[in-house]
Design a protein around this motif. Structure first.
Motif, PDB file in Angstrom:
ATOM      1  N   ASP A  45       1.950  18.692   2.193  1.00 38.91           N
ATOM      2  CA  ASP A  45       3.476  18.252   2.553  1.00 38.91           C
ATOM      3  C   ASP A  45       4.457  19.317   2.532  1.00 38.91           C
ATOM      4  N   PRO A  61       1.089   5.089   0.014  1.00 39.23           N
ATOM      5  CA  PRO A  61       0.342   6.226   0.568  1.00 39.23           C
ATOM      6  C   PRO A  61       0.600   7.456  -0.339  1.00 39.23           C
ATOM      7  N   LYS A  62      -0.678   7.948  -0.605  1.00 40.08           N
ATOM      8  CA  LYS A  62      -0.779   8.980  -1.633  1.00 40.08           C
ATOM      9  C   LYS A  62      -0.235  10.108  -1.095  1.00 40.08           C
ATOM     10  N   GLU A  63       0.635  10.866  -2.213  1.00 42.69           N
ATOM     11  CA  GLU A  63       1.206  12.138  -1.619  1.00 42.69           C
ATOM     12  C   GLU A  63       0.046  13.251  -1.208  1.00 42.69           C
ATOM     13  N   ASP A  64       0.381  13.981   0.000  1.00 41.60           N
ATOM     14  CA  ASP A  64      -0.421  14.803   0.297  1.00 41.60           C
ATOM     15  C   ASP A  64      -0.094  16.268  -0.282  1.00 41.60           C
ATOM     16  N   ILE A  93       1.080  -1.259   0.040  1.00 42.65           N
ATOM     17  CA  ILE A  93       0.033  -0.243   0.019  1.00 42.65           C
ATOM     18  C   ILE A  93       1.093   1.260   0.052  1.00 42.65           C
TER      19      ILE A  93
END
Length: 129
Positions: free
Chosen positions: A114, A108-111, A106
């Motif tokens: 950030d 994680p999608k970049e925010d 999994i």
């Protein structure tokens, strides 16, 4: 000579019996009938009744050459072994399925926020300057 005395309290009545042997579905079916009416020949099943499944026929009483062997017969040990193998196949399939689930990483999608709270390190200052 050794007959039961007439009208003795322990004497049992005599019944005519007919034993029926039938071969059906690869088994020998045994039935025990009592003749109830001599003139009509009517029968009533009194038992015991049971079913014989032929496994082997030997030329002697309990040994000798095998004359017949049932090709459809499976010993209880062989049957239990097949059940255990089938259960192990189910377990292996389930374990492979769980391993595939665990193998999927999994990411994680970049925010987008950030970069707002990014602290500048000394290395970044040297590279910029």
């Amino acid at each position: 000579m050794f007959a039961t005395p007439n009208m003795h309290p322990k004497s049992k009545p005599f019944y005519d019996h007919v034993l029926g042997f039938t071969y059906l579905d690869g088994r020998i079916w045994f039935r025990n009938f009592q003749i109830t009416d001599q003139t009509e020949g009517s029968l009533v099943e009194v038992g015991p009744r049971f079913c014989l499944w032929l496994i082997k026929i030997f030329s002697g009483s309990f040994s000798g050459n095998v004359i017949y062997e049932n090709p459809n017969y499976k010993s209880p040990n062989q049957y239990r072994t097949e059940l255990k193998i089938a259960a192990s196949h189910r377990y292996k399939a389930k374990a492979e399925k769980n391993a595939k689930k665990a193998a999927v990483e999994i990411v994680p999608k970049e925010d987008e926020f950030d970069e707002i709270f990014h602290t500048i390190t000394q290395d970044e200052l040297k590279q910029a300057g």
